[in-house]
Write an enzyme that holds these catalytic residues in place. Structure first.
Site, PDB file in Angstrom:
ATOM      1  N   GLY B  78       0.807  -1.221   0.000  1.00 34.93           N
ATOM      2  CA  GLY B  78       0.000   0.000   0.000  1.00 34.93           C
ATOM      3  C   GLY B  78       0.836   1.264   0.000  1.00 34.93           C
ATOM      4  O   GLY B  78       1.933   1.297   0.545  1.00 34.93           O
ATOM      5  N   ARG B 142       1.245  -5.867  -4.869  1.00 36.92           N
ATOM      6  CA  ARG B 142       1.178  -6.737  -3.699  1.00 36.92           C
ATOM      7  C   ARG B 142       1.715  -8.158  -3.934  1.00 36.92           C
ATOM      8  O   ARG B 142       1.547  -9.033  -3.091  1.00 36.92           O
ATOM      9  CB  ARG B 142      -0.262  -6.794  -3.183  1.00 36.92           C
ATOM     10  CG  ARG B 142      -0.743  -5.447  -2.657  1.00 36.92           C
ATOM     11  CD  ARG B 142      -2.027  -5.513  -1.868  1.00 36.92           C
ATOM     12  NE  ARG B 142      -2.448  -4.187  -1.442  1.00 36.92           N
ATOM     13  CZ  ARG B 142      -2.079  -3.605  -0.299  1.00 36.92           C
ATOM     14  NH1 ARG B 142      -1.310  -4.247   0.548  1.00 36.92           N
ATOM     15  NH2 ARG B 142      -2.490  -2.389   0.005  1.00 36.92           N
ATOM     16  N   ASP B 173       5.838  -7.570   6.149  1.00 39.68           N
ATOM     17  CA  ASP B 173       5.938  -8.757   5.297  1.00 39.68           C
ATOM     18  C   ASP B 173       6.962  -8.572   4.177  1.00 39.68           C
ATOM     19  O   ASP B 173       7.763  -9.467   3.896  1.00 39.68           O
ATOM     20  CB  ASP B 173       4.574  -9.083   4.677  1.00 39.68           C
ATOM     21  CG  ASP B 173       3.686  -9.840   5.657  1.00 39.68           C
ATOM     22  OD1 ASP B 173       4.205 -10.294   6.697  1.00 39.68           O
ATOM     23  OD2 ASP B 173       2.477  -9.961   5.389  1.00 39.68           O
ATOM     24  N   LYS B 199       8.213   0.982   5.582  1.00 39.09           N
ATOM     25  CA  LYS B 199       7.084   1.752   5.094  1.00 39.09           C
ATOM     26  C   LYS B 199       5.773   1.194   5.625  1.00 39.09           C
ATOM     27  O   LYS B 199       5.620  -0.014   5.690  1.00 39.09           O
ATOM     28  CB  LYS B 199       7.056   1.674   3.562  1.00 39.09           C
ATOM     29  CG  LYS B 199       5.835   2.284   2.923  1.00 39.09           C
ATOM     30  CD  LYS B 199       5.175   1.350   1.912  1.00 39.09           C
ATOM     31  CE  LYS B 199       4.514   0.160   2.590  1.00 39.09           C
ATOM     32  NZ  LYS B 199       3.638  -0.607   1.722  1.00 39.09           N
ATOM     33  N   THR B 200       4.874   1.988   6.028  1.00 36.72           N
ATOM     34  CA  THR B 200       3.457   1.685   6.212  1.00 36.72           C
ATOM     35  C   THR B 200       2.787   2.771   7.027  1.00 36.72           C
ATOM     36  O   THR B 200       3.280   3.150   8.094  1.00 36.72           O
ATOM     37  CB  THR B 200       3.175   0.319   6.886  1.00 36.72           C
ATOM     38  OG1 THR B 200       1.795   0.301   7.255  1.00 36.72           O
ATOM     39  CG2 THR B 200       3.970   0.072   8.128  1.00 36.72           C
ATOM     40  N   ASP B 202       0.229   2.381   8.596  1.00 33.92           N
ATOM     41  CA  ASP B 202      -0.374   1.762   9.777  1.00 33.92           C
ATOM     42  C   ASP B 202       0.474   1.912  11.039  1.00 33.92           C
ATOM     43  O   ASP B 202      -0.018   1.755  12.148  1.00 33.92           O
ATOM     44  CB  ASP B 202      -0.604   0.264   9.537  1.00 33.92           C
ATOM     45  CG  ASP B 202      -1.635   0.021   8.454  1.00 33.92           C
ATOM     46  OD1 ASP B 202      -2.273   1.002   8.026  1.00 33.92           O
ATOM     47  OD2 ASP B 202      -1.817  -1.134   8.038  1.00 33.92           O
TER      48      ASP B 202
END
Lengths: 548, 548
Positions: B78, B142, B173, B199-200, B202
């Site tokens: 993402g 992905r 992941d 990265k994220t 979240d």
């Protein structure tokens, strides 16, 4: 109130004003005015406030001696960025004339006047709210000031507080009512002036003398920020069509301005749908065609902007809803008795052939909503219809048909969004901060000039603020007669998107290119401190309208 | 690409870096490291990349002579704000070592490596993307790099392009897979280093050595901007409860950070729900109680923040979903044959008593969704559940019961929102612009040091950027063994919200005050040009975690 770092820094911003307003002003009066239509009827209804001249405030060397006076202020209807600055402008303007003047705010909208709920707005309070979003300084409300009883009740408290002028900050309806109130107070010699200020994020209160309603600029910039972010996501992930509904029920100015700012692949303009007598299926087919064309280029992604009021602009949907309202009003019990699974067929069986066919074509959720969610008057609550989901689903169905028929071979997945509350209370952009403060300051000049039944007007706002023109426009000048609840009423003409206007024409000239290409523009968030080309721009709509 | 005024102005921004990175650097190596758990297993799986020391880059007077080399880069998963700056940092870092070095981007994620889709990133391209949001420079995807076939296929193109190092920018992941790839290439002496970047949005990829994942700062600021705007609207109109769902399925960091920034009346933290073994009804009761308490003070409005992943953290819902998945897997035909109106009863009849009761308590829409929308593996698609609507509806029902029982006499009306796509591709805040650029530049230093299996690490980021510490952390150090699809796998430990951590504790200490009072904070939009206290702040989460 815990303040964010931005709020603290932003509090120091000094809104820019028309040059004339910085010192003493002199009023220049124009010729007598006429209402935009139905002159005889409007004149008859407003014997005291019809035909007044346009006002312009110009610099004056003369220092006027202005007695202390109390002014009331009301926020009416939906929130719009900059309302607090209008009030700050009124406050500073009135205080500059005489430091002993006072400003009272009526609480939670026009109802506060009727119910005698108010608060004096001191400089301590005003300073807490300068350049902030929201209407929370005194709250807003949707009570309509329409009856003699309300006017008289209001006058009681105005007399008690010795308020000589009332500023009503609102949209077209609120300003219409402000003018009726001005006329009434003038007729009974109440000694209270009434002045209006043009507010609404919808942008549908504008005309020759009112370039734009305040809040439209900021709200569109917030929506364009998030639309741009979604477009960039869309163009990075390359797998979704985003259907984005935007607030604005009675006109599509917001959708159009956001389209001009972000160049999406598709944008529906309700006024065009109505003018072309398009059906829901026409719109779905157009969007599906855009999806298919992009898919043919390997681009299975895109963005669609949808004005909130779309459904009511589709002539066929309007007819269906009217028949449904009428039918269910007379058959509610019978309908209630029908088994849940059979309700849809029951409706289809009982509608005229044309409307039955349209009803049958609707996805189940929307069909159900059209029969269930009714307001107290028995009407469908159109605002509850999730048009963005409806269109995404119907476009998906159409593409599935085309796929079966071998006419389309792309992938289609959608995401839906609705933006409205995100923008109504944003901290005003520099444009709105300046414009609102100037509107408020101008209102104080109208009051000082002893005028009533005027709307505060600040023009030439695509130029730097010192070249803006401050004045007042008789509200009756904007009126015509329209049918409301079965009666002819004098109302301010609502400004819809003009299909022969420059903003729409620019959009129409570019939309095919934007549909096929991926020409997204990412405006980013409103900036308050950066270079002027980033921070001090009016809307594209306004620039195009004024030919700048 | 038509650029907005902000994009043009922002292109000139020079990201700030740790002081050490401006000149030549020297590597300081720490002691050998251990994985966070399951040391023996992890060590066995990573014989070539286990136990490596932590790296720190310090200033050096020595000008190294670095040969030209080609570097590949991949964006995985993402979007997160700042990805383009990571790539710009890699590019500038590699070029500063030798101007003949080249950077290749693999297109649309890890799949681009396997499918040999790539593009050389020239300075002209890089310059177009500096300080912008999105992953559109090369796209993302992905595809998971997990198999030997993929690794070998990737190596073909790496060899062909003479790429000696690959930087994978991704979440937990993707970084796990990067390390597996590093180990494999090391084992076969492929001559390709692999480096990861955290990265994220979240925020769930962090630990002792990785203070935060990039994009979390910007995304939370965008969400907090619109939440603040909604709060101000809420506090002006005073008539709605806004239920706002926020992206972030596997951890509640985003909801928590946004709560810290905006001080809403209620914020659910999934990790707490799980720890307390709360039921859906417990949560609904808690929110309804907050609504009733505010109503008792005359405040029929409020804001509730909801983490996207909530449902999966409610132990009872998890059990219900598991039983439903299992039951329907074995009775799908039978279920399909049941009449539409009887499906709900059929399910209730066939579930265990505990789960039947929970199922019965769910609103119809959600109950139906739990039986209908299934993924290809036959599982409920939890992400499709509109938790914000579910909670708003259930709270409304609960309050209606209480009203009947005379326990509540307020008014309750709700609005729902979901924010996710609005923030993933925003132009990076100064923090993320600096942090990402530094991460990329540091990755180039790790490459220059000849290391593989490392993640780029930039720490001390609550201090001014010149005091930031650049280094590298062995990915194996963050790993433990977890069951995935029935098999024990080495994976990077996901960072959930710690209930004994400073951010949650601060929230918990204040939430009762925020629930009853109206203590909203309005952060406003990200500012790029203003005073440093407005423009250069890290997240509140990070400040609290680092005790700043």
């Amino acid at each position: 109130m815990t303040k964010s770092a931005l709020q603290v820094a932003r509090a120091a911003y000094k809104p820019k004003m028309p040059k004339a307003l910085y010192g003493s002003v002199r009023v220049e009066e124009g010729a007598a005015t006429q209402s935009v239509a139905d002159q005889d009827e409007v004149k008859k209804l407003f014997p005291n406030t019809y035909g007044m001249p346009i006002l312009k405030f110009v610099e004056s060397a003369e220092k006027a001696n202005f007695p202390a006076m109390n002014v009331g202020v009301i926020l009416s209807g939906g929130q719009a960025p900059g309302g607090h600055n209008v009030i700050a402008g009124i406050f500073d303007g009135i205080k500059s004339l005489n430091k002993d003047s006072k400003v009272y705010g009526f609480l939670m909208g026009p109802g506060g006047l009727v119910d005698h709920k108010y608060q004096e707005l001191t400089s301590e309070i005003i300073d807490e709210y300068r350049n902030t979003g929201g209407f929370d300084i005194i709250g807003s409300g949707r009570t309509k000031l329409e009856t003699k009883e309300q006017f008289d009740k209001g006058l009681e408290i105005l007399k008690k507080l010795d308020i000589k002028a009332l500023v009503i900050i609102g949209g077209d309806d609120s300003n219409t009512n402000a003018c009726v109130l001005a006329e009434y107070y003038a007729a009974i010699n109440a000694g209270v002036q009434v002045v209006g200020c043009p507010k609404t994020i919808d942008g549908d209160l504008k005309n020759e003398m009112i370039e734009t309603s305040f809040g439209f600029d900021t709200a569109c910039k917030v929506y364009s920020e998030v639309i741009g972010n979604i477009e960039r996501d869309c163009n990075s992930a390359r797998k979704y069509w985003h259907f984005i509904k935007l607030m604005g029920r009675s006109a599509s100015h917001i959708a159009l301005e956001c389209a001009l700012q972000t160049q999406p692949n598709f944008c529906i303009i309700s006024e065009e749908v109505e003018a072309k007598n398009q059906s829901l299926d026409d719109i779905v087919t157009e969007i599906a065609t855009a999806v298919a064309n992009r898919a043919a280029n390997g681009n299975n992604f895109g963005t669609v902007l949808i004005p909130e009021g779309l459904i009511e602009f589709i002539p066929a949907m309007k007819a269906l809803i009217a028949e449904l309202n009428d039918f269910l009003a007379h058959h509610q019990d019978e309908f209630n008795a029908v088994a849940k699974d059979e309700k849809r067929q029951y409706i289809i069986k009982n509608l005229s052939a044309v409307n039955a066919a349209i009803y049958e074509s609707l996805p189940e959720g929307v069909a159900r909503q059209l029969t269930l969610d009714r307001d107290p008057h028995g009407n469908v609550q159109v605002s509850l219809i999730e048009t963005e989901k409806l269109l995404a689903e119907m476009v998906g169905n159409k593409l599935a048909e085309w796929k079966k028929a071998g006419k389309y071979s792309g992938k289609f997945a959608s995401q839906v969004h609705f933006f409205g509350y995100e923008g109504r209370c944003a901290a005003p952009s520099n444009y709105d901060a300046d414009y609102c403060y100037s509107l408020g300051y101008t209102a104080s000049a109208i009051i000082a000039a002893g005028k009533t039944g005027y709307m505060s007007s600040v023009r030439n706002t695509t130029a730097p603020a010192d070249q803006w023109i401050a004045g007042g426009v008789p509200v009756t000048m904007m009126m015509n007669m329209e049918r409301r609840h079965g009666e002819m009423k004098p109302v301010i003409q609502k400004a819809l998107v003009k299909l022969d206007g420059a903003p729409f024409k620019f959009f129409a000239a570019n939309r095919e290119k934007w549909a096929v290409g991926t020409e997204y523009v990412y405006p980013g968030p409103i900036q308050y401190f950066g270079p002027t080309e980033v921070c001090d721009q009016p809307t594209i709509t306004l620039k195009l309208e004024l030919g700048k």
